[in-house]
Write a protein that holds these residues in place. Structure first.
Motif, PDB file in Angstrom:
ATOM      1  N   CYS A  34      44.132  52.367  46.341  1.00  0.00           N
ATOM      2  CA  CYS A  34      43.145  51.647  47.165  1.00  0.00           C
ATOM      3  C   CYS A  34      41.854  51.378  46.382  1.00  0.00           C
ATOM      4  O   CYS A  34      40.744  51.495  46.921  1.00  0.00           O
ATOM      5  CB  CYS A  34      42.839  52.429  48.439  1.00  0.00           C
ATOM      6  N   MET A  35      42.004  51.018  45.122  1.00  0.00           N
ATOM      7  CA  MET A  35      40.843  50.760  44.276  1.00  0.00           C
ATOM      8  C   MET A  35      40.247  49.403  44.589  1.00  0.00           C
ATOM      9  O   MET A  35      40.941  48.483  45.017  1.00  0.00           O
ATOM     10  CB  MET A  35      41.233  50.815  42.796  1.00  0.00           C
ATOM     11  N   ARG A  36      38.930  49.281  44.349  1.00  0.00           N
ATOM     12  CA  ARG A  36      38.261  47.990  44.461  1.00  0.00           C
ATOM     13  C   ARG A  36      38.114  47.406  43.063  1.00  0.00           C
ATOM     14  O   ARG A  36      37.567  48.039  42.164  1.00  0.00           O
ATOM     15  CB  ARG A  36      36.886  48.142  45.113  1.00  0.00           C
TER      16      ARG A  36
ATOM     17  N   TYR B 235      37.795  43.137  45.723  1.00  0.00           N
ATOM     18  CA  TYR B 235      38.797  43.309  46.761  1.00  0.00           C
ATOM     19  C   TYR B 235      39.611  44.563  46.460  1.00  0.00           C
ATOM     20  O   TYR B 235      39.658  45.048  45.332  1.00  0.00           O
ATOM     21  CB  TYR B 235      39.713  42.088  46.871  1.00  0.00           C
ATOM     22  N   THR B 236      40.257  45.081  47.487  1.00  0.00           N
ATOM     23  CA  THR B 236      41.044  46.313  47.361  1.00  0.00           C
ATOM     24  C   THR B 236      42.470  45.986  46.936  1.00  0.00           C
ATOM     25  O   THR B 236      43.065  45.013  47.400  1.00  0.00           O
ATOM     26  CB  THR B 236      41.064  47.070  48.708  1.00  0.00           C
ATOM     27  N   VAL B 237      43.007  46.809  46.039  1.00  0.00           N
ATOM     28  CA  VAL B 237      44.394  46.659  45.589  1.00  0.00           C
ATOM     29  C   VAL B 237      45.199  47.870  46.060  1.00  0.00           C
ATOM     30  O   VAL B 237      44.619  48.926  46.366  1.00  0.00           O
ATOM     31  CB  VAL B 237      44.464  46.528  44.050  1.00  0.00           C
TER      32      VAL B 237
ATOM     33  N   GLU C 141      34.695  35.805  45.523  1.00  0.00           N
ATOM     34  CA  GLU C 141      34.944  37.239  45.721  1.00  0.00           C
ATOM     35  C   GLU C 141      33.906  38.086  44.980  1.00  0.00           C
ATOM     36  O   GLU C 141      34.258  38.957  44.150  1.00  0.00           O
ATOM     37  CB  GLU C 141      36.358  37.611  45.247  1.00  0.00           C
TER      38      GLU C 141
ATOM     39  N   PRO D  59      45.658  41.646  45.450  1.00  0.00           N
ATOM     40  CA  PRO D  59      44.796  42.078  46.570  1.00  0.00           C
ATOM     41  C   PRO D  59      45.616  42.472  47.792  1.00  0.00           C
ATOM     42  O   PRO D  59      46.643  41.852  48.084  1.00  0.00           O
ATOM     43  CB  PRO D  59      43.938  40.839  46.857  1.00  0.00           C
ATOM     44  N   VAL D  60      45.152  43.504  48.479  1.00  0.00           N
ATOM     45  CA  VAL D  60      45.839  43.948  49.694  1.00  0.00           C
ATOM     46  C   VAL D  60      45.849  42.843  50.733  1.00  0.00           C
ATOM     47  O   VAL D  60      46.848  42.606  51.411  1.00  0.00           O
ATOM     48  CB  VAL D  60      45.166  45.217  50.257  1.00  0.00           C
ATOM     49  N   LYS D  61      44.727  42.132  50.879  1.00  0.00           N
ATOM     50  CA  LYS D  61      44.657  41.092  51.913  1.00  0.00           C
ATOM     51  C   LYS D  61      45.607  39.933  51.613  1.00  0.00           C
ATOM     52  O   LYS D  61      46.025  39.219  52.532  1.00  0.00           O
ATOM     53  CB  LYS D  61      43.232  40.586  52.087  1.00  0.00           C
TER      54      LYS D  61
ATOM     55  N   ARG E 105      48.254  46.790  40.877  1.00  0.00           N
ATOM     56  CA  ARG E 105      46.859  47.071  40.560  1.00  0.00           C
ATOM     57  C   ARG E 105      46.045  45.793  40.432  1.00  0.00           C
ATOM     58  O   ARG E 105      44.833  45.841  40.235  1.00  0.00           O
ATOM     59  CB  ARG E 105      46.771  47.842  39.249  1.00  0.00           C
TER      60      ARG E 105
END
Length: 287
Positions: A83-85, A77-79, A73, A57-59, A54
């Protein structure tokens, strides 16, 4: 110790009978006391996994670049979790909660409320969208804590400690009973304190939400109402989880009282009351 006579011939059969008479009898693995103990550890590991993903970051997992400097940032960013920001502050709060950094987390809800009011009053148009959004993010954070820590983790600890204490009473092990009873009382106090603190914070957010809604009702656009509805959803979700925690802790407290002063064998469950057919055993046979 699991191979000793006292465990195999006395405690294990007693727990198995108490479990079969309870409302949880359909969960057959629960007849093994070690499974119940493992639940508390399992929920702790589950919280670790969920909270880490959580905050990462996905990236970053995709070998991308994430900036951690001041003011970086700005769009978040998405986690991986849902897929929360999130933003850096949210990730830091998540890690602080995972590591039980009480001083870091103290006053975070009040800070979120003050920040929401600052954003509202500093906006020339006084658009309440950001106000509801900031409080929504705080409630989303509180929901995770209430569910994974207050309900699952603390609930599993209370259930195991209460059941273990009742078995020690049944086995007539005086010394172990006193220490286990002391730790059980400490667990109840810490769980109640955590519940009470979250209830106070939840109430503060609710009062702020209602006050802003009444003041800006005529000027709220469709987007504002949507963000407001999301905030209400998270608040109601937190209320449901806190209610479940209160009921479960109350059940454990009742189980403690009934086991200590009412049941002859010190084993009690909600569905059938005292477990019949068992008597307190002689602890000198535990070898």
């Amino acid at each position: 110790s699991l191979d000793c006579k006292g465990w195999r011939e006395t405690l294990e059969p007693a727990w198995s009978k108490a479990w079969k008479d309870s409302m949880w009898a359909h969960f057959e693995p629960g007849g093994n006391l070690l499974v119940l103990a493992g639940l508390a550890w399992g929920f702790l590991v589950l919280q670790l996994i969920v909270y880490v993903f959580r905050a990462v970051p996905v990236k970053l997992l995709q070998c991308g670049r994430v900036e951690y400097g001041c003011g970086t940032e700005p769009n978040g960013y998405t986690v991986p979790v849902f897929c929360m920001r999130v933003w850096h502050a949210d990730a830091m709060k998540t890690m602080a909660s995972l590591n039980r950094m009480v001083l870091v987390l103290d006053g975070q809800t009040e800070y979120a409320i003050n920040r929401a009011y600052f954003k509202l009053l500093s906006d020339p148009k006084q658009n309440p969208f950001d106000f509801f959004h900031i409080l929504k993010m705080d409630m989303r954070f509180m929901l995770f804590d209430a569910f994974f820590v207050n309900l699952l983790l603390n609930g599993a600890k209370l259930q195991f400690q209460t059941s273990y204490w009742a078995l020690l009473m049944y086995a007539n092990l005086d010394v172990n009973v006193r220490w286990t009873q002391f730790t059980l009382c400490l667990t109840h106090l810490t769980c109640a304190h955590s519940w009470f603190r979250k209830l106070i914070e939840w109430q503060k957010v609710r009062e702020s939400r209602i006050m802003v809604r009444e003041e800006f009702r005529t000027r709220m656009a469709v987007a504002d109402w949507r963000e407001y509805d999301k905030l209400v959803f998270f608040q109601r979700s937190v209320a449901v989880v806190l209610t479940l925690q209160f009921l479960f802790q109350l059940l454990c407290a009742i189980k403690f009282c009934m086991s200590k002063w009412y049941c002859e064998a010190h084993l009690w469950n909600l569905l059938h009351g005292c477990v019949e057919g068992l008597k307190v055993v002689d602890a000198t046979n535990f070898d």
